[in-house]
Design a protein around this motif. Structure first.
Motif, PDB file in Angstrom:
ATOM      1  N   HIS A  31      -1.594  -5.113   2.780  1.00  0.00           N
ATOM      2  CA  HIS A  31      -2.886  -4.473   3.029  1.00  0.00           C
ATOM      3  C   HIS A  31      -2.805  -2.968   3.253  1.00  0.00           C
ATOM      4  N   SER A  32      -1.639  -2.453   3.662  1.00  0.00           N
ATOM      5  CA  SER A  32      -1.538  -1.019   3.963  1.00  0.00           C
ATOM      6  C   SER A  32      -1.765  -0.162   2.731  1.00  0.00           C
ATOM      7  N   LYS A  33      -1.559  -0.722   1.525  1.00  0.00           N
ATOM      8  CA  LYS A  33      -1.698   0.063   0.304  1.00  0.00           C
ATOM      9  C   LYS A  33      -3.161   0.370  -0.017  1.00  0.00           C
ATOM     10  N   PHE A  34      -4.093  -0.294   0.681  1.00  0.00           N
ATOM     11  CA  PHE A  34      -5.511  -0.006   0.477  1.00  0.00           C
ATOM     12  C   PHE A  34      -5.947   1.247   1.230  1.00  0.00           C
ATOM     13  N   SER A  35      -5.095   1.765   2.113  1.00  0.00           N
ATOM     14  CA  SER A  35      -5.470   2.963   2.868  1.00  0.00           C
ATOM     15  C   SER A  35      -4.484   4.109   2.665  1.00  0.00           C
ATOM     16  N   ARG A  36      -3.387   3.875   1.949  1.00  0.00           N
ATOM     17  CA  ARG A  36      -2.436   4.946   1.684  1.00  0.00           C
ATOM     18  C   ARG A  36      -2.964   5.876   0.591  1.00  0.00           C
ATOM     19  N   ARG A  37      -2.387   7.080   0.539  1.00  0.00           N
ATOM     20  CA  ARG A  37      -2.788   8.066  -0.460  1.00  0.00           C
ATOM     21  C   ARG A  37      -1.566   8.464  -1.280  1.00  0.00           C
ATOM     22  N   ALA A  38      -1.628   8.281  -2.574  1.00  0.00           N
ATOM     23  CA  ALA A  38      -0.578   8.736  -3.481  1.00  0.00           C
ATOM     24  C   ALA A  38      -1.230   9.547  -4.590  1.00  0.00           C
ATOM     25  N   MET A  39      -0.429  10.251  -5.392  1.00  0.00           N
ATOM     26  CA  MET A  39      -1.024  11.256  -6.278  1.00  0.00           C
ATOM     27  C   MET A  39      -0.849  11.001  -7.768  1.00  0.00           C
ATOM     28  N   VAL A  40       0.030  10.066  -8.171  1.00  0.00           N
ATOM     29  CA  VAL A  40       0.283   9.871  -9.598  1.00  0.00           C
ATOM     30  C   VAL A  40      -0.453   8.627 -10.084  1.00  0.00           C
ATOM     31  N   GLU A  49      12.984   2.214   5.639  1.00  0.00           N
ATOM     32  CA  GLU A  49      11.836   1.959   6.503  1.00  0.00           C
ATOM     33  C   GLU A  49      10.856   1.020   5.823  1.00  0.00           C
ATOM     34  N   ARG A  50      10.575   1.260   4.521  1.00  0.00           N
ATOM     35  CA  ARG A  50       9.562   0.474   3.817  1.00  0.00           C
ATOM     36  C   ARG A  50       9.897  -1.010   3.793  1.00  0.00           C
ATOM     37  N   ARG A  51      11.168  -1.338   3.652  1.00  0.00           N
ATOM     38  CA  ARG A  51      11.521  -2.747   3.506  1.00  0.00           C
ATOM     39  C   ARG A  51      11.229  -3.546   4.781  1.00  0.00           C
ATOM     40  N   HIS A  52      11.065  -2.822   5.921  1.00  0.00           N
ATOM     41  CA  HIS A  52      10.734  -3.508   7.175  1.00  0.00           C
ATOM     42  C   HIS A  52       9.244  -3.485   7.495  1.00  0.00           C
ATOM     43  N   PHE A  53       8.468  -2.694   6.752  1.00  0.00           N
ATOM     44  CA  PHE A  53       7.028  -2.657   6.985  1.00  0.00           C
ATOM     45  C   PHE A  53       6.422  -3.996   6.556  1.00  0.00           C
ATOM     46  N   PHE A  54       5.706  -4.644   7.456  1.00  0.00           N
ATOM     47  CA  PHE A  54       4.969  -5.873   7.132  1.00  0.00           C
ATOM     48  C   PHE A  54       5.859  -6.907   6.421  1.00  0.00           C
ATOM     49  N   SER A  55       7.091  -7.087   6.928  1.00  0.00           N
ATOM     50  CA  SER A  55       8.042  -7.974   6.249  1.00  0.00           C
ATOM     51  C   SER A  55       7.555  -9.422   6.215  1.00  0.00           C
ATOM     52  N   SER A  56       6.900  -9.887   7.276  1.00  0.00           N
ATOM     53  CA  SER A  56       6.407 -11.268   7.275  1.00  0.00           C
ATOM     54  C   SER A  56       5.274 -11.441   6.268  1.00  0.00           C
ATOM     55  N   GLU A  57       4.421 -10.414   6.133  1.00  0.00           N
ATOM     56  CA  GLU A  57       3.338 -10.459   5.141  1.00  0.00           C
ATOM     57  C   GLU A  57       3.905 -10.494   3.719  1.00  0.00           C
ATOM     58  N   LYS A  58       4.937  -9.700   3.488  1.00  0.00           N
ATOM     59  CA  LYS A  58       5.569  -9.673   2.169  1.00  0.00           C
ATOM     60  C   LYS A  58       6.215 -11.023   1.845  1.00  0.00           C
ATOM     61  N   GLN A  59       6.784 -11.655   2.852  1.00  0.00           N
ATOM     62  CA  GLN A  59       7.373 -12.979   2.640  1.00  0.00           C
ATOM     63  C   GLN A  59       6.303 -13.987   2.232  1.00  0.00           C
ATOM     64  N   LEU A  60       5.141 -13.934   2.882  1.00  0.00           N
ATOM     65  CA  LEU A  60       4.032 -14.825   2.519  1.00  0.00           C
ATOM     66  C   LEU A  60       3.570 -14.563   1.090  1.00  0.00           C
ATOM     67  N   ILE A  61       3.480 -13.290   0.727  1.00  0.00           N
ATOM     68  CA  ILE A  61       3.090 -12.942  -0.642  1.00  0.00           C
ATOM     69  C   ILE A  61       4.109 -13.509  -1.626  1.00  0.00           C
ATOM     70  N   GLY A  62       5.394 -13.349  -1.307  1.00  0.00           N
ATOM     71  CA  GLY A  62       6.448 -13.868  -2.170  1.00  0.00           C
ATOM     72  C   GLY A  62       6.345 -15.365  -2.373  1.00  0.00           C
ATOM     73  N   LYS A  63       6.062 -16.091  -1.298  1.00  0.00           N
ATOM     74  CA  LYS A  63       5.945 -17.556  -1.383  1.00  0.00           C
ATOM     75  C   LYS A  63       4.791 -17.967  -2.291  1.00  0.00           C
ATOM     76  N   GLU A  64       3.651 -17.266  -2.177  1.00  0.00           N
ATOM     77  CA  GLU A  64       2.492 -17.630  -2.985  1.00  0.00           C
ATOM     78  C   GLU A  64       2.692 -17.284  -4.459  1.00  0.00           C
ATOM     79  N   VAL A  65       3.312 -16.154  -4.728  1.00  0.00           N
ATOM     80  CA  VAL A  65       3.590 -15.793  -6.122  1.00  0.00           C
ATOM     81  C   VAL A  65       4.525 -16.818  -6.756  1.00  0.00           C
ATOM     82  N   ALA A  66       5.546 -17.229  -6.013  1.00  0.00           N
ATOM     83  CA  ALA A  66       6.529 -18.185  -6.543  1.00  0.00           C
ATOM     84  C   ALA A  66       5.856 -19.482  -7.002  1.00  0.00           C
TER      85      ALA A  66
END
Length: 252
Positions: free
Chosen positions: A207-216, A69-86
């Motif tokens: 951007h979704s990681k700014f509102s998610r909750r994790a514990m470690v 499921e995660r690999r399809h979340f915001f896939s176009s946004e992740k592609q843009l991030i990948g292009k800029e990092v490269a």
């Protein structure tokens, strides 16, 4: 929209984003705040979400979404991030590539580079990168997870033998105080080793990681040199980025 469809949609959105406010749900589903509150109460009673004042969160902060499921979340946004990092990775560089779908997007965008020396604990990233025969790819040893990630004490020890130019790091959550958080204690230890073994840590996150909750707890945003994301972070995080001299790249 029928109640059953609304409930399904709310559950999917909360699972995807980690947390949504009542106002966001009202806007997205085009219903009244009273209707959303009733929906959230019913979903919470059935343990499908966790009810919070002003919104709803995933039922647990100890489990991540399924990798497929995660690999399809915001896939176009992740592609843009990948292009800029490269764009900031020179040919001939050495780098780590971490577990996660966003680091994998970076791997895809690096395929036009030449002579990269890559260490990774991400089997999926290695499979992508092996298409370029000028790359020198080294796999970390350790325990293989079903999502293609390699973790464990052997992985940490292996990574500690290197000192590379860049570490491409994914994360599950960034708290408002700048804390970097994840779901798996063992994965966090590997990420810690990547930070310590990289001259420059590049954090890649949608951007979704700014509102998610994790514990470690992994560390602080101030420990990375670059943050690549697809939208402007919340104000508290933006202030921390500014005061810490983290280089922020908004990828749109």
């Amino acid at each position: 929209m029928k109640q059953s469809l609304r409930h399904k949609k709310i559950t999917e959105l909360v699972k995807q984003k980690g947390y949504l406010s009542t106002e966001e749900l009202v806007t997205l589903l085009k219903v009244s705040p009273q209707t959303i509150r009733r929906d959230l109460n019913e979903l919470a009673e059935n343990n499908l979400i966790t009810r919070h004042h002003g919104g709803a969160a995933s039922p647990s902060s100890s489990e991540n979404s399924d990798y497929r499921e995660r690999r399809h979340f915001f896939s176009s946004e992740k592609q843009l991030i990948g292009k800029e990092v490269a764009k900031i990775i020179p040919n001939g560089s050495s780098l780590f590539i971490d577990i996660g779908s966003t680091p994998e997007a970076v791997a895809t965008e690096l395929l036009e580079h030449q002579n990269l020396r890559i260490v990774t604990n991400n089997l999926n990233a290695a499979y992508i990168l092996m298409q370029n025969n000028t790359f020198d790819i080294t796999m970390a040893g350790g325990s293989l997870r079903q999502d293609g990630g390699i973790i464990g004490e052997a992985t940490i020890a292996f990574i500690g033998q290197f000192r590379l130019d860049f570490g491409i790091l994914g994360i599950s959550s960034i708290d408002l105080d700048g804390s970097l958080l994840d779901y798996d204690y063992h994965e966090v230890q590997v990420k810690r080793a990547i930070i310590e073994s990289s001259r420059n840590t590049i954090l890649v996150t949608d951007h979704s990681k700014f509102s998610r909750r994790a514990m470690v707890h992994l560390g602080s945003l101030s420990e990375v040199e670059y943050l690549f994301t697809d939208s402007i972070p919340p104000e508290q995080i933006s202030n921390l980025i500014h005061s810490s001299n983290v280089k922020l790249h908004i990828c749109r």
